[in-house]
Scaffold this motif. Structure first.
Motif, PDB file in Angstrom:
ATOM      1  N   ALA A  26     -42.512 -22.037  11.277  1.00  0.00           N
ATOM      2  CA  ALA A  26     -42.868 -22.088  12.990  1.00  0.00           C
ATOM      3  C   ALA A  26     -41.506 -20.593  13.237  1.00  0.00           C
ATOM      4  O   ALA A  26     -41.162 -20.181  12.759  1.00  0.00           O
ATOM      5  CB  ALA A  26     -42.256 -23.421  13.753  1.00  0.00           C
ATOM      6  N   PRO A  27     -42.313 -20.316  14.095  1.00  0.00           N
ATOM      7  CA  PRO A  27     -41.810 -18.945  14.932  1.00  0.00           C
ATOM      8  C   PRO A  27     -40.539 -19.572  15.269  1.00  0.00           C
ATOM      9  O   PRO A  27     -39.803 -20.416  15.841  1.00  0.00           O
ATOM     10  CB  PRO A  27     -42.182 -18.493  15.729  1.00  0.00           C
ATOM     11  CG  PRO A  27     -43.212 -19.572  16.916  1.00  0.00           C
ATOM     12  CD  PRO A  27     -43.427 -20.355  15.399  1.00  0.00           C
ATOM     13  N   PRO A  28     -39.262 -18.649  15.265  1.00  0.00           N
ATOM     14  CA  PRO A  28     -38.074 -18.458  15.874  1.00  0.00           C
ATOM     15  C   PRO A  28     -38.001 -19.283  17.169  1.00  0.00           C
ATOM     16  O   PRO A  28     -38.700 -19.019  18.352  1.00  0.00           O
ATOM     17  CB  PRO A  28     -37.532 -16.984  16.187  1.00  0.00           C
ATOM     18  CG  PRO A  28     -38.126 -16.807  15.120  1.00  0.00           C
ATOM     19  CD  PRO A  28     -39.460 -16.935  15.108  1.00  0.00           C
ATOM     20  N   LEU A  33     -33.087 -20.085  16.811  1.00  0.00           N
ATOM     21  CA  LEU A  33     -33.094 -20.345  15.668  1.00  0.00           C
ATOM     22  C   LEU A  33     -34.110 -20.340  14.713  1.00  0.00           C
ATOM     23  O   LEU A  33     -34.953 -20.335  15.386  1.00  0.00           O
ATOM     24  CB  LEU A  33     -32.641 -21.895  15.703  1.00  0.00           C
ATOM     25  CG  LEU A  33     -30.924 -21.874  16.759  1.00  0.00           C
ATOM     26  CD1 LEU A  33     -30.791 -23.380  16.692  1.00  0.00           C
ATOM     27  CD2 LEU A  33     -29.685 -21.004  15.626  1.00  0.00           C
ATOM     28  N   ILE A  34     -34.602 -19.845  13.537  1.00  0.00           N
ATOM     29  CA  ILE A  34     -35.560 -20.379  13.090  1.00  0.00           C
ATOM     30  C   ILE A  34     -35.852 -21.454  12.596  1.00  0.00           C
ATOM     31  O   ILE A  34     -34.356 -22.384  11.596  1.00  0.00           O
ATOM     32  CB  ILE A  34     -35.762 -18.744  11.675  1.00  0.00           C
ATOM     33  CG1 ILE A  34     -35.821 -17.725  12.251  1.00  0.00           C
ATOM     34  CG2 ILE A  34     -36.715 -19.198  10.311  1.00  0.00           C
ATOM     35  CD1 ILE A  34     -35.681 -16.911  11.357  1.00  0.00           C
ATOM     36  N   PRO A  35     -36.546 -22.742  12.559  1.00  0.00           N
ATOM     37  CA  PRO A  35     -36.042 -24.107  11.966  1.00  0.00           C
ATOM     38  C   PRO A  35     -36.597 -23.821  10.373  1.00  0.00           C
ATOM     39  O   PRO A  35     -36.916 -22.311  10.126  1.00  0.00           O
ATOM     40  CB  PRO A  35     -37.703 -24.438  12.797  1.00  0.00           C
ATOM     41  CG  PRO A  35     -37.989 -23.619  14.167  1.00  0.00           C
ATOM     42  CD  PRO A  35     -37.421 -22.178  13.740  1.00  0.00           C
ATOM     43  N   SER A  36     -36.429 -24.827  10.056  1.00  0.00           N
ATOM     44  CA  SER A  36     -36.889 -24.467   8.704  1.00  0.00           C
ATOM     45  C   SER A  36     -38.380 -25.012   8.200  1.00  0.00           C
ATOM     46  O   SER A  36     -38.722 -25.915   8.738  1.00  0.00           O
ATOM     47  CB  SER A  36     -36.219 -26.371   7.939  1.00  0.00           C
ATOM     48  OG  SER A  36     -34.248 -26.284   7.908  1.00  0.00           O
ATOM     49  N   SER A  68     -47.060 -18.806   8.179  1.00  0.00           N
ATOM     50  CA  SER A  68     -46.450 -18.947   9.576  1.00  0.00           C
ATOM     51  C   SER A  68     -47.009 -19.116   9.899  1.00  0.00           C
ATOM     52  O   SER A  68     -48.365 -18.464  11.241  1.00  0.00           O
ATOM     53  CB  SER A  68     -46.163 -17.059   9.136  1.00  0.00           C
ATOM     54  OG  SER A  68     -45.952 -15.841   8.631  1.00  0.00           O
ATOM     55  N   LEU A  69     -46.715 -20.194  10.859  1.00  0.00           N
ATOM     56  CA  LEU A  69     -47.291 -20.477  12.013  1.00  0.00           C
ATOM     57  C   LEU A  69     -47.683 -19.741  13.664  1.00  0.00           C
ATOM     58  O   LEU A  69     -46.900 -18.401  14.321  1.00  0.00           O
ATOM     59  CB  LEU A  69     -46.937 -21.563  13.099  1.00  0.00           C
ATOM     60  CG  LEU A  69     -46.628 -22.927  11.940  1.00  0.00           C
ATOM     61  CD1 LEU A  69     -46.033 -24.002  12.895  1.00  0.00           C
ATOM     62  CD2 LEU A  69     -48.659 -23.339  11.445  1.00  0.00           C
ATOM     63  N   ALA A  70     -48.554 -19.446  13.785  1.00  0.00           N
ATOM     64  CA  ALA A  70     -48.839 -18.713  15.461  1.00  0.00           C
ATOM     65  C   ALA A  70     -48.136 -19.220  16.762  1.00  0.00           C
ATOM     66  O   ALA A  70     -47.258 -20.355  17.206  1.00  0.00           O
ATOM     67  CB  ALA A  70     -49.782 -18.478  15.861  1.00  0.00           C
ATOM     68  N   ALA A  71     -47.247 -18.186  17.620  1.00  0.00           N
ATOM     69  CA  ALA A  71     -46.023 -17.912  18.832  1.00  0.00           C
ATOM     70  C   ALA A  71     -46.844 -19.373  19.850  1.00  0.00           C
ATOM     71  O   ALA A  71     -46.243 -20.716  20.143  1.00  0.00           O
ATOM     72  CB  ALA A  71     -45.892 -17.372  19.280  1.00  0.00           C
ATOM     73  N   ASP A  72     -47.964 -19.483  19.959  1.00  0.00           N
ATOM     74  CA  ASP A  72     -49.168 -20.739  21.093  1.00  0.00           C
ATOM     75  C   ASP A  72     -48.224 -21.665  20.158  1.00  0.00           C
ATOM     76  O   ASP A  72     -48.448 -22.558  19.833  1.00  0.00           O
ATOM     77  CB  ASP A  72     -50.632 -19.860  20.629  1.00  0.00           C
ATOM     78  CG  ASP A  72     -50.899 -18.533  20.805  1.00  0.00           C
ATOM     79  OD1 ASP A  72     -50.219 -17.881  21.588  1.00  0.00           O
ATOM     80  OD2 ASP A  72     -52.100 -18.001  20.271  1.00  0.00           O
ATOM     81  N   ALA A  73     -48.513 -22.669  21.880  1.00  0.00           N
ATOM     82  CA  ALA A  73     -48.633 -24.027  21.384  1.00  0.00           C
ATOM     83  C   ALA A  73     -50.057 -24.623  21.044  1.00  0.00           C
ATOM     84  O   ALA A  73     -51.091 -23.838  21.362  1.00  0.00           O
ATOM     85  CB  ALA A  73     -48.437 -24.761  22.418  1.00  0.00           C
TER      86      ALA A  73
END
Length: 255
Positions: A26-28, A33-36, A68-73
């Motif tokens: 997930a993005p920061p 903080l950067i999730p695990s 890498s997940l996009a920042a979009d919900a």
């Protein structure tokens, strides 16, 4: 090397159909903080591409490839919540986290394993089915990974050219010929993205300036099922689709 020589084709991302694990990053967060990363474990059924492309050589002990997940919900639905991500080699994918595991499993087993994707029909490439979660506060579930084929169709079928509408209808008839029906075909079942080929203009639906060519893909197969079609003129789904696409009257409005 001559400037006129074509570049080599991009290697097939074999790890997307063979890697036993994929990691989801997930993005920061808003605090920086950067999730695990979450780990997804491959399960059945495999993608048909598993049998036609050899696995990518992987050194022993190599870490799982990271999506890498996009920042979009995510787009939340009854059957699944849809996340967008990018693979290490640049492929755009969607990850369907199952809210209804049986429905997602049926979609993988009965549709994507049986329908000829990969250019054979306008459906997403099926990369595989996994067990895991997308975020730490979720329960483990099934996660289906598909090709990201673009954005939802805006404005309904009326925004499409007649040739585009005919192509969608022809795809539906092929589904029926091989004993499938979509189950919920509508404008929300179609996504669009610019065609990968060089620009090839087509006339816009309102007869105005040309619009760039685009690739249309049929999605949303969670209600698809086996189907013995009674024929194009008797099948409720095909009759309704032809009407919705504006193809039910010969010589109808062209776009």
């Amino acid at each position: 090397m001559s400037s006129s020589s074509s570049s080599a084709p991009k290697p097939f991302p074999g790890y997307l159909v063979h890697a036993p694990f994929l990691a989801v990053q997930a993005p920061p967060s808003s605090t920086g903080l950067i999730p695990s990363p979450e780990l997804l474990q491959r399960t059945l059924p495999p993608s048909p591409l598993h049998f036609t492309h050899p696995p990518t050589p992987t050194p022993p002990g190599a870490p799982a490839p990271v999506l890498s997940l996009a920042a979009d919900a995510p787009i939340a639905g009854r059957v699944s919540s849809v996340y967008r991500a990018t693979s290490p080699t640049g492929e755009k994918v969607v990850l369907k986290y199952a809210n209804d595991m049986l429905a997602v499993l049926r979609e993988a087993e009965e549709v994507y394993v049986n329908l000829p994707g990969g250019g054979g029909l306008p459906i997403p490439t099926y990369w595989g089915l996994f067990e895991g979660r997308m975020a730490g506060d979720q329960n483990k579930s099934l996660v289906m990974m598909l090709e990201d084929c673009g954005e939802p169709l805006q404005g309904g079928f009326e925004t499409l050219t007649r040739a585009e509408r005919q192509k969608l209808y022809d795809a539906l008839t092929i589904f029926h010929d091989i004993h499938f029906q979509h189950g919920s075909f509508s404008p929300s079942s179609v996504v669009s993205q610019p065609a990968p080929s060089p620009p090839d203009s087509t006339t816009s639906p309102n007869g105005g300036a040309p619009t760039p060519s685009r690739k249309l893909t049929i999605v949303g197969f969670s209600q698809a099922e086996w189907h013995l079609c009674p024929g194009e003129n008797s099948c409720p789904e095909l009759v309704q689709a032809k009407k919705a696409l504006g193809l039910d009257q010969e010589g109808g409005a062209d776009a």
